[in-house]
Design a protein around this motif. Structure first.
Motif, PDB file in Angstrom:
ATOM      1  N   VAL A  66      11.265  67.607-100.107  1.00 33.31           N
ATOM      2  CA  VAL A  66      10.005  67.262-100.798  1.00 33.31           C
ATOM      3  C   VAL A  66       9.251  68.593-100.710  1.00 33.31           C
ATOM      4  O   VAL A  66       9.199  69.500 -99.836  1.00 33.31           O
TER       5      VAL A  66
ATOM      6  N   PHE B  33       5.233  69.710-101.415  1.00 33.45           N
ATOM      7  CA  PHE B  33       3.805  69.374-102.169  1.00 33.45           C
ATOM      8  C   PHE B  33       2.851  70.611-102.195  1.00 33.45           C
ATOM      9  O   PHE B  33       3.255  71.761-101.943  1.00 33.45           O
TER      10      PHE B  33
ATOM     11  N   GLN C  56       2.465  66.061-105.402  1.00 34.63           N
ATOM     12  CA  GLN C  56       4.028  66.104-104.919  1.00 34.63           C
ATOM     13  C   GLN C  56       4.794  66.347-106.289  1.00 34.63           C
ATOM     14  O   GLN C  56       4.416  65.906-107.544  1.00 34.63           O
ATOM     15  N   GLN C  57       5.737  67.061-106.145  1.00 33.56           N
ATOM     16  CA  GLN C  57       6.865  67.394-107.427  1.00 33.56           C
ATOM     17  C   GLN C  57       7.580  65.971-107.272  1.00 33.56           C
ATOM     18  O   GLN C  57       7.918  65.533-106.263  1.00 33.56           O
TER      19      GLN C  57
ATOM     20  N   PHE D 104       3.857  69.609-110.320  1.00 28.91           N
ATOM     21  CA  PHE D 104       3.365  68.789-109.285  1.00 28.91           C
ATOM     22  C   PHE D 104       2.252  67.617-109.955  1.00 28.91           C
ATOM     23  O   PHE D 104       1.244  67.451-110.131  1.00 28.91           O
TER      24      PHE D 104
END
Length: 164
Positions: free
Chosen positions: A116, A118, A127-128, A147
């Motif tokens: 993850v 961010f 967040q991606q 993102f």
């Protein structure tokens, strides 16, 4: 932005939230009821964020981050409406405003992990998104992913507790 500047940025952000909530001290120590808090004894910052998704905004996603000296730990909870939730821990690092971590979660009785990424920007957490890989049957991150999933600051007291 250095790690120290990143923590300063988050501390200022936390102070702003505390001020908005009528806290004259602007620093809340060891208070799990706050949106964010700074523990001066170990120079750590704890912040929470949330986002809603889906056609009726009924899917709920929450993130709790504890940041200390470039290390990040916390929890990520995904609760899609009327579907199985994924809840697990985050462990990773923060450099500048980018958090790279591994999410270890449980879903339908199965333990799994996902990377993850961010980014903290303008007081929010971005967040991606994941993409589904049909060949492997797993979610993955693309290096070029924007993102695009935005979380807003959230009161840590309101993170849903795990059912026993």
């Amino acid at each position: 932005m250095t790690m120290k500047n990143g923590l300063l940025y988050i501390a200022l952000l936390a102070g702003g939230f505390a001020a908005c909530n009528g806290n004259a001290d602007n620093r809340v120590l060891n208070d799990s009821a706050s949106t964010s808090r700074t523990d001066t004894a170990n120079d750590s910052m704890s912040v929470c964020f949330q986002r809603y998704a889906g056609p009726l905004r009924q899917d709920t996603f929450t993130v709790h981050l504890v940041i200390r000296e470039g290390r990040v730990n916390g929890e990520l909870v995904e609760m899609p409406f009327e579907k199985d939730a994924r809840r697990g821990t985050l462990a990773g690092t923060m450099k500048d405003s980018i958090i790279t971590a591994t999410w270890s979660y449980m879903q339908e009785g199965q333990q799994d992990t996902l990377p993850v990424v961010f980014k903290i920007k303008d007081g929010n957490l971005l967040q991606q998104p994941y993409v589904y890989d049909g060949k492997t049957g797993r979610e993955t991150l693309k290096d070029t992913s924007a993102f695009s999933q935005e979380f807003v600051p959230f009161d840590c007291r309101k993170i849903p507790k795990q059912k026993s």
